[in-house]
Design a protein around this motif. Sequence first.
Motif, short mmCIF file in Angstrom:
data_model
loop_
_atom_site.label_atom_id
_atom_site.label_comp_id
_atom_site.label_asym_id
_atom_site.label_seq_id
_atom_site.Cartn_x
_atom_site.Cartn_y
_atom_site.Cartn_z
N ASN A 122 7.22 24.72 2.56
CA ASN A 122 7.59 24.79 1.15
C ASN A 122 6.74 25.88 0.51
O ASN A 122 5.52 25.75 0.38
CB ASN A 122 7.33 23.43 0.49
CG ASN A 122 7.72 23.38 -0.97
OD1 ASN A 122 7.30 24.21 -1.77
ND2 ASN A 122 8.53 22.39 -1.34
N THR A 123 7.37 26.98 0.13
CA THR A 123 6.62 28.13 -0.38
C THR A 123 5.81 27.78 -1.62
O THR A 123 4.64 28.20 -1.75
CB THR A 123 7.59 29.30 -0.70
OG1 THR A 123 8.29 29.66 0.49
CG2 THR A 123 6.80 30.51 -1.19
N THR A 124 6.37 27.00 -2.51
CA THR A 124 5.64 26.61 -3.73
C THR A 124 4.38 25.82 -3.37
O THR A 124 3.29 26.09 -3.88
CB THR A 124 6.54 25.76 -4.65
OG1 THR A 124 7.66 26.55 -5.04
CG2 THR A 124 5.78 25.31 -5.88
N GLY A 125 4.54 24.85 -2.49
CA GLY A 125 3.40 24.03 -2.09
C GLY A 125 2.33 24.84 -1.37
O GLY A 125 1.13 24.70 -1.66
N ILE A 126 2.74 25.69 -0.44
CA ILE A 126 1.78 26.48 0.33
C ILE A 126 1.06 27.46 -0.59
O ILE A 126 -0.16 27.66 -0.48
CB ILE A 126 2.48 27.20 1.50
CG1 ILE A 126 3.00 26.16 2.51
CG2 ILE A 126 1.53 28.20 2.18
CD1 ILE A 126 3.85 26.73 3.63
N ARG A 127 1.78 28.03 -1.55
CA ARG A 127 1.14 28.94 -2.51
C ARG A 127 0.08 28.19 -3.34
O ARG A 127 -1.00 28.70 -3.59
CB ARG A 127 2.19 29.56 -3.42
CG ARG A 127 1.62 30.54 -4.45
CD ARG A 127 2.74 31.29 -5.14
NE ARG A 127 3.47 32.12 -4.20
CZ ARG A 127 4.77 32.39 -4.28
NH1 ARG A 127 5.49 31.88 -5.27
NH2 ARG A 127 5.36 33.17 -3.39
#
Length: 296
Positions: free
Chosen positions: A147-152
């Motif tokens: 999940n790009t949002t979470g990893i960011r």
Amino acid sequence: MNEHQFEKIKNGKGFIAALDQSGGSTPKALAAYGVSEDSYSSEEEMFDLVHEMRTRIITAPAFNGDRILGAILFEQTMDRKIEGMYTGDYLAEKDIVPFLKVDKGLASEENGVQLMKPIDNLDETLGRARERSIFGTKMRSVINEPNTTGIREVVQQQFDIGKRIIASGLVPIIEPEVNIYSENKEKCEEILREEILNELNALSEDQYVMLKLSIPTKANAYKDLVEHPRVLRVVALSGGYSRLDANEKLQENDGLVASFSRALSAELTASQTEEEFNDALKEAVDSIYDASVNKV
């Protein structure tokens, strides 16, 4: 900052020992060592026993600066003594660079990741760490899904706190662990690599971090991170792999060295004689050193 320790971490041969199990994981660490929960009746007794275990490891002949670059400590271990010296000073005498785990555990999963809980007393802890001869810190988050949002969010939180640690005069080990059992582990690693690169590229020339990452699914996937001028060293966690598997995977990655916990101490038990204990630790240290230094 100690220039000898900086140079050793940057260019030395060896690996970093992770001896930083804290309150939640201490009973498991003691159980693996052969000390059951009915052996102690209070948290104080539990921490006394785990300090005895760590003291036994740290004072062993095989635990030395020839093969071990550094050791990551739990806060209580930093504040305790070994043979009359604070643990950080004792390690430094053995030419092993001391680090301190500063995170307070993980928040509940959201957006496929677990951020760190707030570190309310960070400044006080960093001040005490400097007094105890600590060179750097470590803090852990977990990534379960791509999940790009979470990893960011994970990476931004790590670097935001990391910059405070740098400003205090210490070197942060940033640890966004990718769960090795994730069904999309390789995709998580691709996103993580890009997010870390974005943060690294925004650092100034006098800001250095270390990275502690799960061994990537694709060999040398983190080559750009290993070679980045703002990265002092990239180390790998064993993440649940056996020592044999972790060592084999590690050897496929140039420039990546170990920072193992369970894979280092898995075969050590309280009932072993000193000779048996020292032999088992030497075997573990030698194999992890070889995997860190000798690449396929």
